[in-house]
Design a protein around this motif. Structure first.
Motif, PDB file in Angstrom:
ATOM      1  N   UNK A  87       0.809  -1.217   0.000  1.00 14.93           N
ATOM      2  CA  UNK A  87       0.000   0.000   0.000  1.00 14.93           C
ATOM      3  C   UNK A  87       0.841   1.265   0.000  1.00 14.93           C
ATOM      4  N   UNK A  88       1.961   1.236  -0.683  1.00 18.16           N
ATOM      5  CA  UNK A  88       2.843   2.395  -0.686  1.00 18.16           C
ATOM      6  C   UNK A  88       2.699   3.266  -1.927  1.00 18.16           C
ATOM      7  N   UNK A  89       1.789   2.907  -2.824  1.00 19.12           N
ATOM      8  CA  UNK A  89       1.545   3.762  -3.973  1.00 19.12           C
ATOM      9  C   UNK A  89       0.717   4.963  -3.523  1.00 19.12           C
ATOM     10  N   UNK A  90       0.995   6.090  -4.111  1.00 15.65           N
ATOM     11  CA  UNK A  90       0.232   7.289  -3.799  1.00 15.65           C
ATOM     12  C   UNK A  90      -1.054   7.234  -4.606  1.00 15.65           C
ATOM     13  N   UNK A  91      -2.170   7.522  -3.975  1.00 19.05           N
ATOM     14  CA  UNK A  91      -3.446   7.491  -4.665  1.00 19.05           C
ATOM     15  C   UNK A  91      -4.272   8.716  -4.344  1.00 19.05           C
ATOM     16  N   UNK A  92      -5.154   9.051  -5.252  1.00 15.98           N
ATOM     17  CA  UNK A  92      -6.096  10.135  -5.033  1.00 15.98           C
ATOM     18  C   UNK A  92      -7.423   9.472  -4.706  1.00 15.98           C
ATOM     19  N   UNK A  93      -7.742   9.445  -3.424  1.00 14.52           N
ATOM     20  CA  UNK A  93      -8.931   8.726  -2.997  1.00 14.52           C
ATOM     21  C   UNK A  93      -9.911   9.609  -2.233  1.00 14.52           C
ATOM     22  N   UNK A  94      -9.837  10.919  -2.456  1.00 20.72           N
ATOM     23  CA  UNK A  94     -10.746  11.838  -1.789  1.00 20.72           C
ATOM     24  C   UNK A  94     -12.198  11.493  -2.108  1.00 20.72           C
TER      25      UNK A  94
ATOM     26  N   UNK B 169     -20.333   0.172   1.150  1.00 15.39           N
ATOM     27  CA  UNK B 169     -20.631  -0.698  -0.009  1.00 15.39           C
ATOM     28  C   UNK B 169     -20.291  -0.024  -1.326  1.00 15.39           C
ATOM     29  N   UNK B 170     -20.612   1.253  -1.442  1.00 16.46           N
ATOM     30  CA  UNK B 170     -20.309   1.982  -2.681  1.00 16.46           C
ATOM     31  C   UNK B 170     -18.793   2.085  -2.863  1.00 16.46           C
ATOM     32  N   UNK B 171     -18.074   2.322  -1.772  1.00 12.32           N
ATOM     33  CA  UNK B 171     -16.614   2.401  -1.831  1.00 12.32           C
ATOM     34  C   UNK B 171     -16.036   1.084  -2.308  1.00 12.32           C
ATOM     35  N   UNK B 172     -16.552  -0.013  -1.783  1.00 15.25           N
ATOM     36  CA  UNK B 172     -16.056  -1.328  -2.205  1.00 15.25           C
ATOM     37  C   UNK B 172     -16.406  -1.607  -3.662  1.00 15.25           C
ATOM     38  N   UNK B 173     -17.588  -1.192  -4.105  1.00 12.21           N
ATOM     39  CA  UNK B 173     -17.990  -1.405  -5.499  1.00 12.21           C
ATOM     40  C   UNK B 173     -17.062  -0.635  -6.445  1.00 12.21           C
ATOM     41  N   UNK B 174     -16.760   0.611  -6.093  1.00 17.32           N
ATOM     42  CA  UNK B 174     -15.845   1.406  -6.910  1.00 17.32           C
ATOM     43  C   UNK B 174     -14.457   0.765  -6.904  1.00 17.32           C
ATOM     44  N   UNK B 175     -14.051   0.248  -5.744  1.00 14.67           N
ATOM     45  CA  UNK B 175     -12.742  -0.415  -5.639  1.00 14.67           C
ATOM     46  C   UNK B 175     -12.691  -1.657  -6.515  1.00 14.67           C
ATOM     47  N   UNK B 176     -13.772  -2.424  -6.553  1.00 16.04           N
ATOM     48  CA  UNK B 176     -13.804  -3.622  -7.408  1.00 16.04           C
ATOM     49  C   UNK B 176     -13.641  -3.217  -8.871  1.00 16.04           C
ATOM     50  N   UNK B 177     -14.343  -2.173  -9.293  1.00 10.60           N
ATOM     51  CA  UNK B 177     -14.235  -1.704 -10.678  1.00 10.60           C
ATOM     52  C   UNK B 177     -12.791  -1.253 -10.960  1.00 10.60           C
TER      53      UNK B 177
ATOM     54  N   UNK C 144     -10.963  -5.696   2.864  1.00 14.56           N
ATOM     55  CA  UNK C 144     -10.407  -4.414   2.416  1.00 14.56           C
ATOM     56  C   UNK C 144     -11.536  -3.644   1.744  1.00 14.56           C
ATOM     57  N   UNK C 145     -11.407  -2.327   1.738  1.00 14.08           N
ATOM     58  CA  UNK C 145     -12.438  -1.544   1.061  1.00 14.08           C
ATOM     59  C   UNK C 145     -11.883  -0.775  -0.129  1.00 14.08           C
ATOM     60  N   UNK C 146     -10.675  -1.115  -0.530  1.00 14.49           N
ATOM     61  CA  UNK C 146     -10.068  -0.485  -1.693  1.00 14.49           C
ATOM     62  C   UNK C 146      -8.564  -0.647  -1.658  1.00 14.49           C
ATOM     63  N   UNK C 147      -7.925   0.105  -2.525  1.00 16.95           N
ATOM     64  CA  UNK C 147      -6.462   0.096  -2.560  1.00 16.95           C
ATOM     65  C   UNK C 147      -5.938   0.714  -1.275  1.00 16.95           C
ATOM     66  N   UNK C 148      -4.966   0.067  -0.666  1.00 21.12           N
ATOM     67  CA  UNK C 148      -4.350   0.698   0.511  1.00 21.12           C
ATOM     68  C   UNK C 148      -3.294   1.695   0.042  1.00 21.12           C
TER      69      UNK C 148
END
Length: 183
Positions: A66-73, A81-89, A156-160
């Protein structure tokens, strides 16, 4: 020891070895060039090849840690649930991207194998030196599959992502705690 733990350990050991060898090669080449006016004929091609290996192994390791920089605002503002759905996509899109690179790597390496072209300065075939493309993107795809499984299972709920702003504030607060709140 599970296969994944073994793979993690092997990946970390390879990254460490690549970093040491790359650093030593560049150091020795620099001393030779500027100190003695001589060069190592294969140093540039060798260091570029080692750097390519280092980058792709490092990208896989970055997904795991999980050391990549991400824009997750945007995604942080979504409910669970919506966060996880977006993460799956997002993970599926990344898997598609990695899959394209895996396929392209396979085609390229197959052609290099058939042609038998050697590296320009290194005494090895091009396909062997460039095989990191297949290995690296295979590892990246594996890390993405593991992340996808963890998201689907609710672990997990998305990229760390690395959160540099929070880490900087935590560091600032820790180093200035002795000043009694003065800044």
């Amino acid at each position: 020891m599970s296969i994944i733990r073994l793979l993690n350990r092997l990946e970390e050991d390879i990254i460490a070895l690549l970093l040491v060898v790359l650093t030593l090669l560049v150091f020795v080449e620099t001393v030779m060039r500027f100190g003695f006016g001589a060069t190592i004929d294969w140093a540039e091609e060798g260091s570029l090849t080692l750097a390519g290996w280092f980058v792709l192994f490092g990208a896989s390791h970055g997904i795991k840690e999980g050391t990549h920089i991400g824009v997750d605002l945007f995604t942080r503002a979504l409910p669970g649930r919506a966060r996880r759905a977006v993460a799956v996509v997002a993970v599926v899109a990344c898997l598609g991207y990695a899959g394209l690179f895996l396929y392209g790597s396979w085609v390229y390496l197959d052609k290099m194998w058939m042609l038998g072209l050697p590296m320009e300065d290194l005494p090895m075939p091009t396909w062997a030196a460039h095989s990191v493309m297949l290995i690296g993107f295979g590892l990246i795809a594996l890390r993405l599959v593991i992340l996808l499984v963890n998201i689907v299972r609710g672990r997990a709920d998305g990229f760390p992502f690395a959160n540099e702003a929070d880490e900087t504030m935590e560091h600032f607060e820790a180093t200035h705690a002795d000043e009694g709140g003065r800044s």
